[in-house]
Design an enzyme around this catalytic site. Sequence first.
Site, PDB file in Angstrom:
ATOM      1  N   ILE A 167       0.833  -1.202   0.000  1.00 33.98           N
ATOM      2  CA  ILE A 167       0.000   0.000   0.000  1.00 33.98           C
ATOM      3  C   ILE A 167       0.867   1.251   0.000  1.00 33.98           C
ATOM      4  CG2 ILE A 167      -1.787   1.285   1.220  1.00 33.98           C
ATOM      5  CD1 ILE A 167      -2.697  -1.401  -0.042  1.00 33.98           C
ATOM      6  N   SER A 218       2.352   1.704  -3.509  1.00 32.90           N
ATOM      7  CA  SER A 218       1.336   2.135  -4.472  1.00 32.90           C
ATOM      8  C   SER A 218       0.888   3.566  -4.216  1.00 32.90           C
ATOM      9  CB  SER A 218       0.134   1.190  -4.450  1.00 32.90           C
ATOM     10  OG  SER A 218      -0.549   1.239  -3.215  1.00 32.90           O
ATOM     11  N   GLU A 219       0.713   3.936  -2.946  1.00 31.84           N
ATOM     12  CA  GLU A 219       0.248   5.286  -2.642  1.00 31.84           C
ATOM     13  C   GLU A 219       1.260   6.341  -3.071  1.00 31.84           C
ATOM     14  OE1 GLU A 219      -2.704   6.569  -1.441  1.00 31.84           O
ATOM     15  OE2 GLU A 219      -3.390   4.557  -1.918  1.00 31.84           O
ATOM     16  N   LEU A 220       2.548   6.089  -2.836  1.00 34.07           N
ATOM     17  CA  LEU A 220       3.557   7.065  -3.250  1.00 34.07           C
ATOM     18  C   LEU A 220       3.682   7.112  -4.766  1.00 34.07           C
ATOM     19  CD1 LEU A 220       6.368   6.744  -0.544  1.00 34.07           C
ATOM     20  CD2 LEU A 220       4.549   8.423  -0.737  1.00 34.07           C
ATOM     21  N   MET A 221       3.543   5.965  -5.425  1.00 37.68           N
ATOM     22  CA  MET A 221       3.583   5.966  -6.887  1.00 37.68           C
ATOM     23  C   MET A 221       2.386   6.694  -7.481  1.00 37.68           C
ATOM     24  SD  MET A 221       4.957   2.219  -8.093  1.00 37.68           S
ATOM     25  CE  MET A 221       6.709   1.810  -7.951  1.00 37.68           C
TER      26      MET A 221
END
Length: 268
Positions: A34, A37-40
């Site tokens: 998570i 994915s959140e930073l990407m």
Amino acid sequence: MVVDVHQFPEFLWQKGRELYRDMPWRRDTRPYYILVSELMLQQTQVARVVPKFEQFIARFPDEETLANASLADVLVSWQGLGYNRRARFLWQAAQMVVQDYNGQFPHDMQGLLRLPGVGNNTAGAIMAYAHNQPSIFIETNIRTVYIHHFFADIDTVTDAEITEKLIATLDHEHPREFYWALMDYGAHLKSQGIKTNNRSKHYKRQSKLEGSVRQVRGRIVTLLTEHGSLTDEELRHLLVADERYRPALAGLVKDEIISVVNDCIAIE
């Protein structure tokens, strides 16, 4: 279309079932996935993130592998996403999880907010998606949905006003799936031309890449990952440097992505 707060949850569940998007970080909701994915996903669309996420996880399958890597290796895997500071934050966050938390991601907002690059919205997303806790956070898809349904006739909407509606409609028993439905429905609305974020007081449009200092920053990082280190003269020559070069270089030094020592420029 206006739906009141009492009707909205069931309406959203229906939309969530219709519009569900399969993503690797939904199949496996461990906190590390998570966080990655959140930073990407900050400033980058899902379609571009999915293949980069899969490549990144193949190279760095867990926080310990990432923490033990060099920043240069991390930046190589990050290429194509831009905003390289996010990669450094992710790398530093993995190191903190391994070194300060004994390899266990925090289970509360306070602990998550200590991680580099993790603000209230990212921490809230980790709480909801990884820990299935009814946290409150706001991003562009959430703004799109709530402005469309609850603030149709208002020119300027604050996040505080959206938060009030979010609190009133949040499913406390199934927060993970609730936010998935919100994300998918918000993305659908935008694909249909319903773009309400220009009425959000807090929304900031992404700056144009072409011709920007940010573009030169990315080229500098790419060249340094390819060559290891370069002198100022060598780097300027390879870049065909213009007036953007100095502010780009200074910004990368400030963000601790590169270092300049005795005319030797390298990844930090």
